[in-house]
Design a protein around this motif. Structure first.
Motif, PDB file in Angstrom:
ATOM      1  N   SER A 230       0.838  -1.210   0.000  1.00 38.97           N
ATOM      2  CA  SER A 230       0.000   0.000   0.000  1.00 38.97           C
ATOM      3  C   SER A 230       0.866   1.251   0.000  1.00 38.97           C
ATOM      4  CB  SER A 230      -0.926  -0.009   1.214  1.00 38.97           C
ATOM      5  OG  SER A 230      -1.760  -1.147   1.165  1.00 38.97           O
ATOM      6  N   ILE A 243      -4.726   2.959   2.717  1.00 36.90           N
ATOM      7  CA  ILE A 243      -4.405   3.064   4.148  1.00 36.90           C
ATOM      8  C   ILE A 243      -3.145   2.247   4.433  1.00 36.90           C
ATOM      9  CG2 ILE A 243      -5.195   2.516   6.489  1.00 36.90           C
ATOM     10  CD1 ILE A 243      -8.063   2.793   5.453  1.00 36.90           C
ATOM     11  N   THR A 251      -4.924  -3.890   4.510  1.00 34.24           N
ATOM     12  CA  THR A 251      -5.625  -3.833   3.221  1.00 34.24           C
ATOM     13  C   THR A 251      -6.459  -5.099   3.071  1.00 34.24           C
ATOM     14  OG1 THR A 251      -3.715  -2.678   2.323  1.00 34.24           O
ATOM     15  CG2 THR A 251      -5.335  -3.480   0.735  1.00 34.24           C
ATOM     16  N   ASP A 270      -3.742  -2.369  -5.677  1.00 37.80           N
ATOM     17  CA  ASP A 270      -3.166  -2.788  -4.396  1.00 37.80           C
ATOM     18  C   ASP A 270      -4.048  -3.934  -3.880  1.00 37.80           C
ATOM     19  OD1 ASP A 270      -1.777  -2.880  -1.995  1.00 37.80           O
ATOM     20  OD2 ASP A 270      -2.942  -1.254  -1.069  1.00 37.80           O
TER      21      ASP A 270
HETATM   22 MG    MG Z   1      -1.776  -2.883   2.338  1.00 37.30          MG
END
Ligand code: MG
Ligand code: GDP
Length: 445
Positions: A230, A243, A251, A270
């Protein structure tokens, strides 16, 4: 010349200018009926003039510029007139309505381009390229469409057809003069020619790259939790999109964003970190991550340079294929030995300091870019299917000849290949095929 058609050629909505385009036999008469030059003198072909659009009684409707283009020096090769009036959702429609009252009929989608094709100004591959250019959403796609518009595919088809026709003529001559022309001699001429056509058609087919030009490329960040996927996503996008925390499993859902790298449109995704999760939501995220990874053009495996590889890292590396790129993130931290990576090409990066990010961008671009020379690259699905058909027929005839079949066996397949190639440029095609091509166009083009 056919009947006279008209449409707004510009996009609808708030805009400075709307262009109403008129093409056909009565184009100049229609324009003369609804446009007056400010000086009162008549319009000359190729000269843009200022004046007024008038209503049916000669009253003022809009301030505008107008131009006439005399056949065959126009987009459709017919007489074409264009009115540049004020834009907006109402005004352009008012001017169009007036033009229709003056004797034109509303154009169908793609009808101007269809006329350009039917009047021999462009072939079908170039007409398709016009639509591809209008629909292009990346610089690379627009460049490919422009090459096709400039006749890249047309020239490929011409060369291949020329080869096929010469081969058919050779076979024919062998049939007509069996005493004079030895079968052996015909074969020894045919085989290299077949190989040349095969090579040429094959080089214009690059379906992965064609797909990327049509729909953009996809790159997926994957790895076990906490390697910095991320963080890298945010660093590449230069925004706090995902985040980031030091809690593994942050995530959960996949997260995608568009990015343009050197004219190439890339969707970067992601994903949830790969591990044996107990939480059912996280499990679903991991499942989604696997699917995104399977469908991706580029799989970016993110490893953490600051700790030894774990089981999940090793699993990921074990199933890596040629679509994978291995990143060693957190290069700002002291590295630990990772003997498993010996000899593997890896890219060292740091989402934290930005180290290696430029190299990463370049690497993504290089891995997703097409061939350096794609003069005649086919991008449209119709074109690709026809070229594939022609190629397989040519290949089949070569194999038949190599297996010792008589030369005239090949002529049916070669004829079939010729017809497939002709369809690419719109020669000898059925009306329904042409309808199909132009039905995807927008009105006014
Ligand atoms: Mg992540
Ligand atoms: N030192 C350092 N820490 C990083 C780097 N990239 C990510 N991190 C940290 O690693 C932790 C996990 O990052 P995150 O991006 O959420 O990892 P993900 O689970 O793979 O998405 C966070 O505390 C980040 O601040 C890096 O390049 N260097």
């Amino acid at each position: 010349m056919k009947d006279t058609i008209a449409a707004i050629a510009t996009a609808s909505g708030k805009a400075g200018i709307a262009i109403v385009r008129i093409s056909g036999e009565k184009a100049f008469r229609v324009l003369a009926d609804c446009f007056r030059t400010a000086s009162g003198t008549p319009l000359l072909p190729g000269r843009l003039r200022y004046g007024h659009v008038t209503d049916a009684d000669g009253g003022f409707l809009d301030e505008a510029m107008a131009v006439c283009m005399q056949a065959p020096n126009s987009y459709t090769r017919e007489d074409v007139a264009e009115i540049q009036c004020h834009g907006g959702s109402i005004n352009g429609e008012r001017v169009l309505k007036r033009v229709l009252e003056a004797g034109a009929r509303p154009a169908l989608p793609g009808e101007f381009t269809r006329r350009a094709f039917e009047n021999g100004r462009i072939d079908l591959s170039q007409a398709e390229a016009v639509m591809a250019l209008i629909g292009a959403d990346s610089q690379a796609a627009a460049r490919a469409a422009q090459r096709q518009m400039a006749g890249g595919v047309s020239r490929l088809v011409d060369r291949a057809c020329e080869g096929l026709l010469s081969m058919l003529a050779l076979i024919e001559a062998g049939n007509d003069y069996p005493e004079e022309i030895e079968e052996e001699a015909t074969l020894s001429q045919l085989l290299p020619m077949l190989k040349d056509v095969e090579k040429e058609l094959g080089s214009s087919l690059n379906e992965k790259w064609a797909h990327i030009l049509r729909s953009g490329a996809s790159a997926v960040l994957c790895g076990r939790p906490n390697t910095g996927k991320s963080s890298l996503m945010n660093a590449i996008l230069e925004s706090e999109r995902a985040i980031v925390t030091d809690i593994p499993g942050t995530t959960r859902d996949t997260l995608s964003e568009y990015l343009e790298i050197d004219g190439l449109r890339v969707t970067i995704t992601d994903t949830a970190g790969q591990r044996d999760a107990l939480d059912p939501v996280e499990q679903m995220g991991i499942e989604k991550a696997r699917r995104a990874e399977d469908a991706a053009d580029l799989v970016i495996i993110v490893l953490d340079a600051s700790c030894p590889l774990g089981e999940e890292d090793k699993k990921l590396l074990a199933r890596a294929d040629e679509r994978c790129l291995v990143l060693l993130n957190k290069s700002d931290l002291p590295a630990v030995p990772q003997p498993e990576l010996m000899g593997l090409p890896v890219l060292k990066v740091s989402a934290k300091t930005g180290e290696g990010l430029q190299a990463l961008r370049e690497c993504i671009r290089d891995r997703l870019s097409g061939p350096a020379s794609d003069e005649a690259l086919l991008t449209g699905e119709r074109q690709i299917a026809l070229c594939r058909e022609a190629l397989s027929l040519v290949r089949r005839s070569r194999k038949a000849l190599e297996a010792g079949c008589p030369a005239d066996i090949a002529s049916v397949d070669l004829q079939g290949a010729l017809e497939a190639l002709w369809s690419m440029v719109g020669r000898n095609v059925r009306e329904s095929v042409i309808d199909q091509v132009f039905s995807t166009f927008c009105v006014g083009k």
